[in-house]
Design a protein around this motif. Structure first.
Motif, PDB file in Angstrom:
ATOM      1  N   LYS A 103      -2.097  12.275  17.059  1.00 48.36           N
ATOM      2  CA  LYS A 103      -2.927  13.416  16.695  1.00 48.36           C
ATOM      3  C   LYS A 103      -4.376  12.980  16.556  1.00 48.36           C
ATOM      4  N   ASN A 104      -5.281  13.932  16.680  1.00 44.23           N
ATOM      5  CA  ASN A 104      -6.706  13.642  16.624  1.00 44.23           C
ATOM      6  C   ASN A 104      -7.064  13.031  15.265  1.00 44.23           C
ATOM      7  N   PRO A 105      -7.567  11.780  15.222  1.00 40.03           N
ATOM      8  CA  PRO A 105      -7.895  11.162  13.928  1.00 40.03           C
ATOM      9  C   PRO A 105      -9.053  11.841  13.212  1.00 40.03           C
ATOM     10  N   ALA A 106      -9.847  12.623  13.932  1.00 40.71           N
ATOM     11  CA  ALA A 106     -10.936  13.345  13.270  1.00 40.71           C
ATOM     12  C   ALA A 106     -10.416  14.473  12.390  1.00 40.71           C
ATOM     13  N   MET A 107      -9.183  14.911  12.643  1.00 36.53           N
ATOM     14  CA  MET A 107      -8.538  15.974  11.871  1.00 36.53           C
ATOM     15  C   MET A 107      -9.442  17.194  11.714  1.00 36.53           C
ATOM     16  N   PRO A 108      -9.860  17.819  12.824  1.00 36.49           N
ATOM     17  CA  PRO A 108     -10.720  19.005  12.726  1.00 36.49           C
ATOM     18  C   PRO A 108      -9.963  20.162  12.104  1.00 36.49           C
ATOM     19  N   SER A 109     -10.699  21.106  11.543  1.00 37.44           N
ATOM     20  CA  SER A 109     -10.068  22.274  10.949  1.00 37.44           C
ATOM     21  C   SER A 109      -9.450  23.137  12.039  1.00 37.44           C
ATOM     22  N   VAL A 110      -8.468  23.943  11.654  1.00 42.36           N
ATOM     23  CA  VAL A 110      -7.792  24.821  12.613  1.00 42.36           C
ATOM     24  C   VAL A 110      -8.782  25.799  13.231  1.00 42.36           C
TER      25      VAL A 110
END
Length: 515
Positions: free
Chosen positions: A393-400
């Protein structure tokens, strides 16, 4: 946990060359064990106080003071490395079953925590025993394993793992089963009749069934380095001393020093603490008839302790890329969204590098698992099997919200992207939810196709194409079309009644309605 492996050197069943490799592996394990245990202590907050003997009296050394910064350095990065399964060409139900049976995403998180604590962890592959999956993938800490690196082949040459333990009546942890890995065999070392015996189990892989997960590997250190570096440990020691000094200073801060001039000792018939907390305080005149004078010394301030901890936190954040806010240091002014992202940018880059290295290790373990299942060497992998790659998964963890907005903009330029599984993945849906959505989408499409074809007027019989026949059979076998609907669709496509029945019978039974 302390292991005692010295007696394994005398195990029987090994050639002279194999016994020498076992000795080398044990020497490497023992050489690194002290530092590995030390880093485990720092991660668990058990490192203790290293008193300089100046500001902290010896009688206060036993005060339990803990700083959780080392565990934060490990867990903050590990939480951004989220394994989300494998991607590959075509379909591979065997690999999907291996991932599910070994709970690979869950056990990977445990392996990552150990990897970042010690510098690396090791993954092994083997056949399962009775009551286990066909293929077993396990991960091992550097405290219970070691390996020798082959620089020419750029992989492990020999490896050693303690795969099972037993605790004796004295509380000592003893190895129950030790496995040594080589290019041509796995040596299972177990204690039998009071002595250690090695059982040789050959395999056709052509390489050890063991793969390292190193953090930041280099040519000098192919097994990587720990997140709990010497700098991290030094800053943690300073923070512990500062925390204890602040704790002792707070005692004086809450009880400022007071004085009374000209009072007689007889005026104090109570202990000093009771005199301090009493709401009425009396003192008589001295021998000269002078009234005692009461005063208070300037109160100690906690500001120097606070500023020093902030300085240590800033140094720690610079060393580990962990934002200061995650270390418990609160800024006076709230940071902007851009500042928050900038503070995490270095950590995101670290996570991307971590995922790249670990992804290569996981894909290698997956390929070896398929080779063991199919009983073939690593060199015999097919083109589709070579395409296996780990996905994170994207490590930046952007908001939905932000991620959805980005994907909508992409689909406005390339509409076909919205029809792919990648679109659902980028929207943040997990693997199980994606499969459900795609399954429901296929059912709806099948129902729409059936309804459309059923609504068409009867036409003269025509010769059915191979594509039309295969499409109807696939819908029937998957349960999306009943037998009755399948027969009608085949009839519309130009297939005779008897031939249609034979086609459906040859395709196998279906769970659909047989009417």
């Amino acid at each position: 946990m302390r292991l005692y492996l010295d007696q394994i050197k005398q195990c029987r069943g090994l050639t002279k060359a194999e016994a020498e490799k076992l000795k080398e592996l044990l020497d490497v394990w023992r050489k690194k064990l002290t530092r590995n245990r030390l880093r485990t202590q720092y991660y668990e907050g058990k490192e203790g106080l290293k008193n300089l003997g100046i500001a902290i009296p010896e009688e206060f050394e036993d005060i339990d003071t803990v700083i959780g910064w080392p565990s934060k350095a490990v867990d903050y990065l590990a939480s951004r490395s989220i394994f989300d399964g494998f991607v590959y060409e075509g379909e591979n139900e065997e690999l999907e079953r291996i991932v599910a049976e070994n709970r690979l995403p869950t056990i990977y998180r445990q392996a990552t925590q150990s990897q970042l604590t010690h510098c690396c962890s090791f993954g092994t592959v083997g056949r399962g025993e009775a009551g286990e999956p066909d293929i077993v993938i396990n991960f091992h800490s550097a405290e219970t394993s070691s390996a020798l690196w082959n620089y020419r082949k750029k992989r492990i040459d020999w490896g050693l793992v303690v795969s099972d333990f037993v605790v004796d009546k004295n509380g000592r942890t003893e190895p129950k089963c030790v496995m040594m890995h080589s290019d041509y065999a796995v040596f299972v070392i177990e204690k039998k009749a009071g002595s250690w015996v090695a059982t040789k189990m050959p395999h056709p892989m052509g390489r050890p069934l063991m793969e390292p997960l190193p953090f930041c590997p280099s040519l000098k250190r192919p097994f990587g380095k720990s997140r709990i570096t010497r700098t991290v440990m030094s800053l943690t020691d300073c923070a512990i001393r500062s925390r204890l000094r602040a704790e002792l200073g707070s005692e004086f801060y809450t009880t400022p020093q007071k004085y009374l001039l000209g009072a007689d000792d007889d005026d104090f018939d109570k202990p000093k603490w009771q005199a301090y907390i009493g709401y009425i305080f009396t003192a008589g005149k001295d021998d000269d008839g002078d009234t005692p004078k009461y005063g208070q010394l300037p109160q100690a301030t906690m500001q120097p302790h606070t500023e020093y901890m902030r300085d240590l936190a800033a140094q720690f954040a610079g060393e580990t890329c962990v934002p200061m806010s995650a270390l418990g240091v609160v800024h006076d002014n709230p940071a902007s969204a851009e500042a928050i992202y900038a503070a995490k940018e270095d950590l995101i880059i670290e996570a991307q590098n971590l995922n790249e290295v670990n992804g290569d290790a996981l894909s290698t373990l997956a390929k070896m698992a398929l080779c063991i299942l199919q009983n073939k060497p690593y060199s015999a992998l097919t083109k589709e099997e070579h395409s296996i790659a780990a996905h994170f998964k994207n490590p930046a963890m952007p908001s939905v919200v932000s991620q959805s907005d980005a994907m909508v903009k992409i689909c406005s330029v390339a509409p076909w992207v919205a029809e792919t599984e990648v679109f659902l993945e980028e929207l943040g849906f997990d693997d199980a939810t994606r499969k459900r959505l795609l399954s429901d989408k296929a059912k709806l499409e099948a129902k729409a196709m059936i309804a459309q074809q059923m609504a068409q007027p009867e036409e003269k019989p025509k010769e059915a194409t191979m594509y039309e026949t295969a499409s109807v059979v696939k819908s029937y076998r998957s349960g999306r079309a009943t037998r009755k609907d399948a027969l009608r669709l085949l009839a519309k496509a130009g297939v005779g009644d008897e031939e249609a029945v034979e086609i459906l019978d040859d395709s196998g039974d279906s769970d659909g309605d047989a009417s």
